[in-house]
Write an enzyme that holds these catalytic residues in place. Structure first.
Site, PDB file in Angstrom:
ATOM      1  N   CYS A 130       0.821  -1.216   0.000  1.00  0.00           N
ATOM      2  CA  CYS A 130       0.000   0.000   0.000  1.00  0.00           C
ATOM      3  C   CYS A 130       0.850   1.260   0.000  1.00  0.00           C
ATOM      4  O   CYS A 130       0.535   2.222  -0.710  1.00  0.00           O
ATOM      5  CB  CYS A 130      -0.962  -0.002   1.187  1.00  0.00           C
ATOM      6  SG  CYS A 130      -2.287  -1.217   1.028  1.00  0.00           S
ATOM      7  N   HIS A 133       2.130   1.638  -3.545  1.00  0.00           N
ATOM      8  CA  HIS A 133       1.020   1.952  -4.446  1.00  0.00           C
ATOM      9  C   HIS A 133       0.615   3.429  -4.304  1.00  0.00           C
ATOM     10  O   HIS A 133       0.483   4.149  -5.302  1.00  0.00           O
ATOM     11  CB  HIS A 133      -0.152   1.028  -4.109  1.00  0.00           C
ATOM     12  CG  HIS A 133      -1.400   1.283  -4.876  1.00  0.00           C
ATOM     13  ND1 HIS A 133      -1.800   0.484  -5.921  1.00  0.00           N
ATOM     14  CD2 HIS A 133      -2.361   2.244  -4.752  1.00  0.00           C
ATOM     15  CE1 HIS A 133      -2.960   0.951  -6.405  1.00  0.00           C
ATOM     16  NE2 HIS A 133      -3.310   2.007  -5.704  1.00  0.00           N
ATOM     17  N   GLU A 134       0.423   3.886  -3.077  1.00  0.00           N
ATOM     18  CA  GLU A 134      -0.046   5.250  -2.860  1.00  0.00           C
ATOM     19  C   GLU A 134       1.051   6.290  -3.129  1.00  0.00           C
ATOM     20  O   GLU A 134       0.764   7.368  -3.647  1.00  0.00           O
ATOM     21  CB  GLU A 134      -0.617   5.415  -1.444  1.00  0.00           C
ATOM     22  CG  GLU A 134      -1.750   4.466  -1.098  1.00  0.00           C
ATOM     23  CD  GLU A 134      -2.983   4.504  -2.013  1.00  0.00           C
ATOM     24  OE1 GLU A 134      -3.048   5.327  -2.948  1.00  0.00           O
ATOM     25  OE2 GLU A 134      -3.880   3.682  -1.795  1.00  0.00           O
ATOM     26  N   ILE A 135       2.296   5.968  -2.818  1.00  0.00           N
ATOM     27  CA  ILE A 135       3.392   6.900  -3.136  1.00  0.00           C
ATOM     28  C   ILE A 135       3.552   7.005  -4.646  1.00  0.00           C
ATOM     29  O   ILE A 135       3.794   8.091  -5.177  1.00  0.00           O
ATOM     30  CB  ILE A 135       4.689   6.500  -2.404  1.00  0.00           C
ATOM     31  CG1 ILE A 135       4.523   6.775  -0.893  1.00  0.00           C
ATOM     32  CG2 ILE A 135       5.900   7.247  -2.974  1.00  0.00           C
ATOM     33  CD1 ILE A 135       5.629   6.233  -0.014  1.00  0.00           C
ATOM     34  N   LEU A 138       1.027   9.496  -5.651  1.00  0.00           N
ATOM     35  CA  LEU A 138       1.478  10.854  -5.329  1.00  0.00           C
ATOM     36  C   LEU A 138       2.488  11.365  -6.355  1.00  0.00           C
ATOM     37  O   LEU A 138       2.571  12.567  -6.600  1.00  0.00           O
ATOM     38  CB  LEU A 138       2.099  10.900  -3.930  1.00  0.00           C
ATOM     39  CG  LEU A 138       1.169  10.632  -2.755  1.00  0.00           C
ATOM     40  CD1 LEU A 138       1.958  10.660  -1.455  1.00  0.00           C
ATOM     41  CD2 LEU A 138       0.001  11.603  -2.719  1.00  0.00           C
TER      42      LEU A 138
END
Length: 165
Positions: A130, A133-135, A138
């Site tokens: 996660c 994935h989220e970085i 961004l």
């Protein structure tokens, strides 16, 4: 704590990089709260501010009912293990489809909490996936860019079919 509208694939804004947060105030805490509510309504386990059209480096993850949700401001990967894992991923911006992505098995991130305090966290498994994935999001890298061209095209066709329902 209103739920916000999520930007849907193929919106080109999903490819825009987010800017660092420089002000740690009530507006940031409100944003984190809105992200959490929006993510739960989606439903999902992770969301970024860019998913709702706010291009700031803010991530909310809710992976563990005991630990509860966590907010990561300006997260950066500072170490990644050489070992990798395959994990099924999807996105609140592309609901109804997922595919396996290869990621580092463990990562260490540096980030700020909503009050501006610098933190580090080492994670493995789902939480490590996660974070990566989220970085990526961004940084303007939508998760399907990690798929081969053929897998990506097939996934997009599946998404278009699911979206028509």
């Amino acid at each position: 704590m209103p739920s916000r509208t999520i930007i849907r694939y193929p919106d080109p804004r999903l490819a825009l990089p987010a800017q660092p947060v420089t002000v740690f105030d009530a507006a940031l805490r409100d944003l984190a709260s809105d992200l959490l509510e929006t993510m739960h309504a989606a439903p999902g386990i992770g969301i970024t501010a860019p998913h709702i059209g706010i291009f700031l480096r803010v991530v909310v993850l809710d992976l563990d009912p005991i630990d509860g949700a966590r907010t990561y401001v300006n997260p950066e990967i500072i170490w990644a293990s050489p070992e990798t894992i395959l994990h099924l991923e999807g996105s609140v911006s592309m609901p109804g489809v997922n595919d396996e992505i290869e990621r580092h098995a463990r990562v260490r991130i540096s980030y700020h909490d909503v009050d501006g305090n610098r933190q580090t966290e080492e994670s493995a498994g789902l939480r490590a996936v996660c974070h990566q994935h989220e970085i990526d999001q961004l940084n303007g890298l939508f998760w399907i860019q990690r798929l081969s061209r053929l897998k990506r095209e097939r996934l997009i066709k599946r998404f278009e079919k699911v979206s028509r329902r």
